[in-house]
Design an enzyme around this catalytic site. Sequence first.
Site, PDB file in Angstrom:
ATOM      1  N   SER A 225     -56.361  16.003  34.158  1.00  0.00           N
ATOM      2  CA  SER A 225     -57.260  16.480  33.112  1.00  0.00           C
ATOM      3  C   SER A 225     -58.276  15.384  32.814  1.00  0.00           C
ATOM      4  O   SER A 225     -58.239  14.294  33.395  1.00  0.00           O
ATOM      5  CB  SER A 225     -56.487  16.832  31.838  1.00  0.00           C
ATOM      6  OG  SER A 225     -55.915  15.664  31.264  1.00  0.00           O
ATOM      7  N   LYS A 226     -59.186  15.673  31.869  1.00  0.00           N
ATOM      8  CA  LYS A 226     -60.241  14.708  31.545  1.00  0.00           C
ATOM      9  C   LYS A 226     -59.688  13.387  31.014  1.00  0.00           C
ATOM     10  O   LYS A 226     -60.329  12.347  31.145  1.00  0.00           O
ATOM     11  CB  LYS A 226     -61.199  15.322  30.518  1.00  0.00           C
ATOM     12  CG  LYS A 226     -62.436  15.962  31.148  1.00  0.00           C
ATOM     13  CD  LYS A 226     -63.491  16.212  30.107  1.00  0.00           C
ATOM     14  CE  LYS A 226     -64.797  16.666  30.753  1.00  0.00           C
ATOM     15  NZ  LYS A 226     -65.386  15.613  31.597  1.00  0.00           N
ATOM     16  N   ARG A 227     -58.497  13.440  30.418  1.00  0.00           N
ATOM     17  CA  ARG A 227     -57.962  12.193  29.867  1.00  0.00           C
ATOM     18  C   ARG A 227     -57.608  11.189  30.965  1.00  0.00           C
ATOM     19  O   ARG A 227     -57.379  10.009  30.680  1.00  0.00           O
ATOM     20  CB  ARG A 227     -56.748  12.475  28.989  1.00  0.00           C
ATOM     21  CG  ARG A 227     -55.518  12.956  29.719  1.00  0.00           C
ATOM     22  CD  ARG A 227     -54.411  13.295  28.723  1.00  0.00           C
ATOM     23  NE  ARG A 227     -53.214  13.781  29.373  1.00  0.00           N
ATOM     24  CZ  ARG A 227     -52.263  12.995  29.862  1.00  0.00           C
ATOM     25  NH1 ARG A 227     -52.392  11.680  29.775  1.00  0.00           N
ATOM     26  NH2 ARG A 227     -51.193  13.510  30.433  1.00  0.00           N
ATOM     27  N   HIS A 228     -57.551  11.649  32.214  1.00  0.00           N
ATOM     28  CA  HIS A 228     -57.295  10.738  33.321  1.00  0.00           C
ATOM     29  C   HIS A 228     -58.578  10.105  33.853  1.00  0.00           C
ATOM     30  O   HIS A 228     -58.552   9.351  34.823  1.00  0.00           O
ATOM     31  CB  HIS A 228     -56.586  11.480  34.461  1.00  0.00           C
ATOM     32  CG  HIS A 228     -55.196  11.926  34.114  1.00  0.00           C
ATOM     33  ND1 HIS A 228     -54.900  13.228  33.802  1.00  0.00           N
ATOM     34  CD2 HIS A 228     -54.040  11.233  33.992  1.00  0.00           C
ATOM     35  CE1 HIS A 228     -53.601  13.326  33.523  1.00  0.00           C
ATOM     36  NE2 HIS A 228     -53.064  12.131  33.631  1.00  0.00           N
ATOM     37  N   GLY A 229     -59.718  10.409  33.223  1.00  0.00           N
ATOM     38  CA  GLY A 229     -60.995   9.865  33.692  1.00  0.00           C
ATOM     39  C   GLY A 229     -61.860  10.979  34.226  1.00  0.00           C
ATOM     40  O   GLY A 229     -62.019  12.024  33.596  1.00  0.00           O
TER      41      GLY A 229
END
Length: 442
Positions: A225-229
């Site tokens: 997801s976006k939290r991984h970059g």
Amino acid sequence: MRVRFAPSPTGPLHIGGARTALYNWLAARGAGGRMVLRIEDTDRERSTPENVDQILEALRWLELDWDEGPLSQNDAQERHRLVIERLLEEGKAYRTSATGDDVRVWKEIHGADRGYRGADEREGAVRLRVPDEGATVVHDLIRGDTVFQHVHLDDPVIARADGSPLYNLAVAIDDHDAEITHVIRGEDHISNTPKQLLVLEAIGAPRPIYAHLPLLHGADGAKLSKRHGAASVQDLRDAGYLPEAVRNYLALLGWGDQDDETIISTPDLITRFDVSRVSKNPARFDEQKLRWVNGRHLRELGTQELTTRLEAFTGHDGLGPAVAISEEKIQTLADFWPLCGFFYDGPSDDPAARERWLDDGGRAAVTEARAALALVADEQWTPEPIEEALGRVLAGLEIKPKQLYQPLRVAVAGTTVSPGIFETLAVLGRDETLRRLDAISA
């Protein structure tokens, strides 16, 4: 071989979708086949022209071309309606107004693992009839055979009450009409596959070969997801990655051959890729590993090509000299300007660096260095004479190299990070170097 990449245009192309596109492209190119691009745009509210453009832009940046399309699934709705009418006429489908609550009540009576069977009410949504006997077997190049016993399958809804087709019918018909031989897609579609095969069987169409790819996880093992970059292809482009490096890295997310290499050119990927060698297990997207792969590809470009790409990425011309002394220190195109922007924008503002290195001792060292460098003639202003002049300063002050070079670096760059100090001063030029050193002493 005929494959298809069929994204839904509901936003930017996700990294997982990009890998699916790449695997289809590699399979087609390696087999001398064709790749069809189909936009599954039946959700008219979310399937905007802007979202379609984002997908096409991402594929073009990745340099993944297609042979047919982009086709619009929405444009095939009349064909889908004709198939639905035919299935109703042949008694292979029926209309029912049964709701989700009705289905739950039916299962309470007949058993939770019993597939729902409805009655023809001549109105309502359209369901495909599933026989109680037998099974549908999904032959998967990655996962082997998966058996779906018909007795456990609900009669699937294939059209709304207004006759508009639902996903599983539309996909099956579109794949058939495009003569798709291999369907390579994410494992989140596994539960859809028996429904699509039942549609194909109902119209007497051949079945394609399937390969369901494992999902991508982040480095922590959670779903990507976006939290991984970076979450989309555009994110990767804007972060300064090279398309060839992204292709290389994405190809290795779940696939590998017996050589177990990491840096593989695209022509070699085309030759060596085999979808049957894709793992069943989720692959982990690790941006640090991607940075390393990108750095390797970046250094293989050569200074001239890297300069061309950096000038396009930054919007600045004349970067060649700075690129030549920094290419070994950067891993992405975006790394260049923080490292070398001071050549063009002037020293950056790093108060912590100034406080640490430009105290009284640091300023004194800079003053001595300025005097020594002023003795180097303009025509001799190259790294070697600069190093010799600063070497004499080190000997005269009896200080360690860091005690001279770091104050100099902060004086000319504004921060403690730059290419090698001798090369930096050479590229900066004699006059500009002395001017910046004078500004520190003022």
